[in-house]
Design a protein around this motif. Structure first.
Motif, PDB file in Angstrom:
ATOM      1  N   GLN A 265       0.828  -1.212   0.000  1.00  0.00           N
ATOM      2  CA  GLN A 265       0.000   0.000   0.000  1.00  0.00           C
ATOM      3  C   GLN A 265       0.861   1.261   0.000  1.00  0.00           C
ATOM      4  OE1 GLN A 265      -2.938  -0.324  -0.728  1.00  0.00           O
ATOM      5  NE2 GLN A 265      -4.243  -1.410   0.697  1.00  0.00           N
ATOM      6  N   LEU A 266       1.937   1.254   0.777  1.00  0.00           N
ATOM      7  CA  LEU A 266       2.807   2.431   0.811  1.00  0.00           C
ATOM      8  C   LEU A 266       3.367   2.722  -0.579  1.00  0.00           C
ATOM      9  CD1 LEU A 266       4.871   1.819   4.091  1.00  0.00           C
ATOM     10  CD2 LEU A 266       2.792   3.192   3.800  1.00  0.00           C
ATOM     11  N   GLY A 267       3.808   1.681  -1.272  1.00  0.00           N
ATOM     12  CA  GLY A 267       4.364   1.880  -2.604  1.00  0.00           C
ATOM     13  C   GLY A 267       3.334   2.344  -3.609  1.00  0.00           C
ATOM     14  N   LEU A 268       2.120   1.806  -3.534  1.00  0.00           N
ATOM     15  CA  LEU A 268       1.055   2.248  -4.427  1.00  0.00           C
ATOM     16  C   LEU A 268       0.744   3.730  -4.210  1.00  0.00           C
ATOM     17  CD1 LEU A 268      -1.275  -0.874  -4.153  1.00  0.00           C
ATOM     18  CD2 LEU A 268      -0.133  -0.074  -6.246  1.00  0.00           C
ATOM     19  N   GLY A 269       0.725   4.152  -2.963  1.00  0.00           N
ATOM     20  CA  GLY A 269       0.487   5.563  -2.664  1.00  0.00           C
ATOM     21  C   GLY A 269       1.577   6.458  -3.232  1.00  0.00           C
ATOM     22  N   ARG A 270       2.841   6.035  -3.089  1.00  0.00           N
ATOM     23  CA  ARG A 270       3.946   6.840  -3.627  1.00  0.00           C
ATOM     24  C   ARG A 270       3.873   6.916  -5.145  1.00  0.00           C
ATOM     25  NH1 ARG A 270       8.343   3.492  -0.177  1.00  0.00           N
ATOM     26  NH2 ARG A 270       7.597   4.071   1.907  1.00  0.00           N
ATOM     27  N   ALA A 271       3.522   5.794  -5.783  1.00  0.00           N
ATOM     28  CA  ALA A 271       3.416   5.788  -7.241  1.00  0.00           C
ATOM     29  C   ALA A 271       2.330   6.751  -7.707  1.00  0.00           C
ATOM     30  CB  ALA A 271       3.121   4.374  -7.733  1.00  0.00           C
ATOM     31  N   VAL A 353      -3.462   5.737   3.372  1.00  0.00           N
ATOM     32  CA  VAL A 353      -3.040   5.549   1.981  1.00  0.00           C
ATOM     33  C   VAL A 353      -4.244   5.620   1.043  1.00  0.00           C
ATOM     34  CG1 VAL A 353      -2.094   3.915   0.317  1.00  0.00           C
ATOM     35  CG2 VAL A 353      -0.946   4.247   2.499  1.00  0.00           C
ATOM     36  N   LEU A 354      -5.307   4.919   1.403  1.00  0.00           N
ATOM     37  CA  LEU A 354      -6.492   4.913   0.538  1.00  0.00           C
ATOM     38  C   LEU A 354      -7.087   6.315   0.394  1.00  0.00           C
ATOM     39  CD1 LEU A 354      -8.276   1.618   1.664  1.00  0.00           C
ATOM     40  CD2 LEU A 354      -6.849   2.000  -0.343  1.00  0.00           C
ATOM     41  N   GLU A 355      -7.129   7.060   1.479  1.00  0.00           N
ATOM     42  CA  GLU A 355      -7.665   8.420   1.407  1.00  0.00           C
ATOM     43  C   GLU A 355      -6.748   9.316   0.581  1.00  0.00           C
ATOM     44  OE1 GLU A 355      -8.463   9.729   5.376  1.00  0.00           O
ATOM     45  OE2 GLU A 355     -10.031   8.222   5.708  1.00  0.00           O
ATOM     46  N   GLY A 356      -5.433   9.116   0.731  1.00  0.00           N
ATOM     47  CA  GLY A 356      -4.493   9.902  -0.066  1.00  0.00           C
ATOM     48  C   GLY A 356      -4.623   9.610  -1.544  1.00  0.00           C
ATOM     49  N   ILE A 357      -4.738   8.331  -1.904  1.00  0.00           N
ATOM     50  CA  ILE A 357      -4.898   7.969  -3.315  1.00  0.00           C
ATOM     51  C   ILE A 357      -6.211   8.518  -3.868  1.00  0.00           C
ATOM     52  CG2 ILE A 357      -5.272   6.029  -4.879  1.00  0.00           C
ATOM     53  CD1 ILE A 357      -3.237   4.445  -3.236  1.00  0.00           C
ATOM     54  N   ASN A 358      -7.285   8.451  -3.094  1.00  0.00           N
ATOM     55  CA  ASN A 358      -8.569   8.998  -3.561  1.00  0.00           C
ATOM     56  C   ASN A 358      -8.450  10.493  -3.859  1.00  0.00           C
ATOM     57  OD1 ASN A 358      -9.998   6.605  -3.492  1.00  0.00           O
ATOM     58  ND2 ASN A 358     -10.751   6.904  -1.420  1.00  0.00           N
ATOM     59  N   THR A 359      -7.736  11.203  -3.008  1.00  0.00           N
ATOM     60  CA  THR A 359      -7.534  12.639  -3.239  1.00  0.00           C
ATOM     61  C   THR A 359      -6.749  12.880  -4.519  1.00  0.00           C
ATOM     62  OG1 THR A 359      -7.622  13.162  -0.875  1.00  0.00           O
ATOM     63  CG2 THR A 359      -6.491  14.739  -2.293  1.00  0.00           C
ATOM     64  N   LEU A 360      -5.705  12.098  -4.731  1.00  0.00           N
ATOM     65  CA  LEU A 360      -4.868  12.268  -5.921  1.00  0.00           C
ATOM     66  C   LEU A 360      -5.647  11.949  -7.197  1.00  0.00           C
ATOM     67  CD1 LEU A 360      -1.632  10.688  -4.453  1.00  0.00           C
ATOM     68  CD2 LEU A 360      -1.919  13.093  -5.117  1.00  0.00           C
ATOM     69  N   VAL A 361      -6.491  10.929  -7.142  1.00  0.00           N
ATOM     70  CA  VAL A 361      -7.318  10.594  -8.293  1.00  0.00           C
ATOM     71  C   VAL A 361      -8.286  11.749  -8.598  1.00  0.00           C
ATOM     72  CG1 VAL A 361      -9.175   9.063  -9.073  1.00  0.00           C
ATOM     73  CG2 VAL A 361      -7.106   8.095  -8.082  1.00  0.00           C
ATOM     74  N   SER A 362      -8.836  12.344  -7.561  1.00  0.00           N
ATOM     75  CA  SER A 362      -9.737  13.480  -7.770  1.00  0.00           C
ATOM     76  C   SER A 362      -8.996  14.669  -8.370  1.00  0.00           C
ATOM     77  CB  SER A 362     -10.382  13.885  -6.440  1.00  0.00           C
ATOM     78  OG  SER A 362     -11.223  12.850  -5.953  1.00  0.00           O
ATOM     79  N   VAL A 363      -7.783  14.909  -7.919  1.00  0.00           N
ATOM     80  CA  VAL A 363      -6.977  15.993  -8.481  1.00  0.00           C
ATOM     81  C   VAL A 363      -6.724  15.743  -9.965  1.00  0.00           C
ATOM     82  CG1 VAL A 363      -4.670  17.010  -8.499  1.00  0.00           C
ATOM     83  CG2 VAL A 363      -5.874  16.705  -6.331  1.00  0.00           C
ATOM     84  N   HIS A 364      -6.366  14.545 -10.308  1.00  0.00           N
ATOM     85  CA  HIS A 364      -6.024  14.234 -11.701  1.00  0.00           C
ATOM     86  C   HIS A 364      -7.265  14.228 -12.590  1.00  0.00           C
ATOM     87  CE1 HIS A 364      -3.079  12.930 -14.633  1.00  0.00           C
ATOM     88  NE2 HIS A 364      -3.924  12.005 -15.063  1.00  0.00           N
ATOM     89  N   GLY A 365      -8.418  13.932 -12.009  1.00  0.00           N
ATOM     90  CA  GLY A 365      -9.667  14.042 -12.747  1.00  0.00           C
ATOM     91  C   GLY A 365     -10.127  12.753 -13.390  1.00  0.00           C
ATOM     92  N   ALA A 366     -11.149  12.877 -14.222  1.00  0.00           N
ATOM     93  CA  ALA A 366     -11.787  11.716 -14.833  1.00  0.00           C
ATOM     94  C   ALA A 366     -10.831  10.919 -15.707  1.00  0.00           C
ATOM     95  CB  ALA A 366     -13.003  12.152 -15.647  1.00  0.00           C
ATOM     96  N   GLY A 367      -9.800  11.583 -16.227  1.00  0.00           N
ATOM     97  CA  GLY A 367      -8.818  10.884 -17.031  1.00  0.00           C
ATOM     98  C   GLY A 367      -8.076   9.802 -16.268  1.00  0.00           C
ATOM     99  N   SER A 368      -8.163   9.841 -14.940  1.00  0.00           N
ATOM    100  CA  SER A 368      -7.530   8.812 -14.112  1.00  0.00           C
ATOM    101  C   SER A 368      -8.033   7.424 -14.461  1.00  0.00           C
ATOM    102  CB  SER A 368      -7.809   9.076 -12.624  1.00  0.00           C
ATOM    103  OG  SER A 368      -7.335  10.338 -12.220  1.00  0.00           O
TER     104      SER A 368
END
Length: 415
Positions: A265-271, A353-368
């Motif tokens: 999970q840590l690595g997925l978050g960093r990626a 990690v899950l909350e951080g990834i969700n935020t990053l996906v929202s930042v990147h947008g629908a193209g994620s």
């Protein structure tokens, strides 16, 4: 399994106190993590085929094996690294920056190799003596039946879901242990050669598709007594392993099994963070006057929040790893509250990690969610792995909260 007492003190193992420098093996922590980081391009190159084929490709398995990363927990007596829980976590995280499924398989092989190191030396010789590079996978749930016979048990069962099943040589499997009358008297783990087991291809899922977490099947196989370990005894730190001078093989049972699942999970978050940050300087915000995301204060704050959540997760995982590794080095077994905190640290880290990834996906947008975008795979992998029962945050928080307030109620034996 019998419950444990919250007041149980730390108990010494029958072994000498070891100097903290003994945490370093012949191959250092830094070297092993560096080897994992160097494999990231290869893992990314094969990530799509890993998903499509629902298993890690052989070139990747070979590269990981050549780098010695399946042997983090294998005793040094058999040519392994006999490293530490911190090393296991950090190597898994480094690999997950390349591909989550691959990191998960490496994590599960290493922790099952560690489980094997808790068995009597005769069982370890069966596994590693003839094949020092042996890979063990496993399932702890006792979804099976046993019949007591002379010298061991006859075992029949089906075990879902055995991550890395295509790549294993042995399996460690949960079994109910019966006496001569057929009464269940204990819960155990049985070591069985992979050749004795059938495999049913059942892993059709949304995330972590490449982990080959299929079903292993035993039809009346014989498991000798020396290849069976009592789970309730192991939970309390009573291992049959014969080498008390090996710190890793004295590590706390459930804390190790839980915490290693946070590594990928840590690595997925960093990626995810690296992917989004690398693109904010050239990606506009649709239907706004911002020519790039990097100009937006809102985006800056969201990325900062995500990065801090990932830092929080890492700090908690490293604290928990230090709890486990230090106790093992000192020859003591952590008390109930400390073990409960490791489970809570694991859940807290995964939740962040899950909350951080969700935020990053929202930042990147629908193209994620474009199929060619690795963010969607990262999001699916993290959310699938984050639901593993032993790492579930809510149960872990309740266990730790009950320990903190002195409640004697037990909701799980796995602490």
């Amino acid at each position: 399994m019998r419950a444990l007492s919250a007041a149980a003190p730390s108990r010494p193992f029958p072994c000498p106190r070891l100097h903290r420098d003994e945490r370093l093996t012949m191959t250092s922590h830094e070297e092993l993590v560096t080897r994992a980081l160097e494999l990231r391009p290869l893992l990314r190159e094969h990530a799509a085929s890993t998903e499509a084929d629902r298993r890690v490709p052989e070139p990747v398995i070979k590269a990981i094996a050549d780098a010695g990363l399946f042997k983090l927990a294998t005793p040094r007596r058999y040519g392994g690294h006999q490293s530490s829980v911190r090393t296991m976590v950090d190597v898994s995280a480094a690999l997950a920056e390349g591909d989550g499924s691959t990191a998960w398989v490496v994590t599960l092989v290493n922790v099952c190799n560690w489980l094997t190191s808790l068995f009597p030396v005769k069982a370890q010789d069966d596994v590693f003596g003839a094949a020092p590079d042996a890979r063990v996978t496993g399932v702890l749930s006792p979804t099976s039946s046993t019949v007591r016979v002379d010298g061991g048990w006859r075992v029949t069962g089906r075990w879902y879901y055995n991550s890395g099943s295509w790549h294993s040589d042995w399996a460690v499997l949960g079994v109910p242990l019966t006496d001569d009358s057929g009464t269940v008297v204990d819960q155990g783990l049985a070591l069985a050669p992979r050749a004795d087991l059938e495999l049913e291809d059942t892993w059709f899922v949304a995330g972590m598709k490449g982990t080959a977490s299929n079903c292993l099947i035993a039809e009346d196989i014989f498991v000798p007594e020396h290849r069976v370990l009592s789970v309730p005894a192991a939970i309390e730190g009573d291992y049959p392993a014969d080498h008390a001078d090996e710190p890793l093989a004295r590590s706390a049972f459930v804390p190790v099994l839980a915490l290693v699942l946070a590594g990928p999970q840590l690595g997925l978050g960093r990626a995810a963070l690296d992917y989004v940050v690398e693109r904010v300087g050239r990606k506009p915000i649709s239907y706004s006057f911002y020519e790039t995301q990097a100009e937006s204060v809102a985006v800056q704050m969201q990325i900062a929040e995500a990065a801090l959540r990932l830092d929080t997760a890492t700090l908690h995982v490293h604290r928990a790893a230090a709890d486990i590794d230090e106790a093992a080095l000192q020859g003591t077994y952590p008390d109930f509250t400390r073990r409960a905190r490791v489970r809570a640290d694991t859940g807290w880290a995964i939740q962040n990690v899950l909350e951080g990834i969700n935020t990053l996906v929202s930042v990147h947008g629908a193209g994620s969610f474009a199929e060619v975008n690795p963010l969607q795979r990262i999001w699916r992998d993290a959310n699938t792995a984050g639901r593993h029962a032993i790492a579930a945050p809510t149960l872990a928080f309740e266990v730790y909260g009950k320990a903190l307030v002195g409640s004697d109620e037990r909701i799980t034996p796995l602490v």
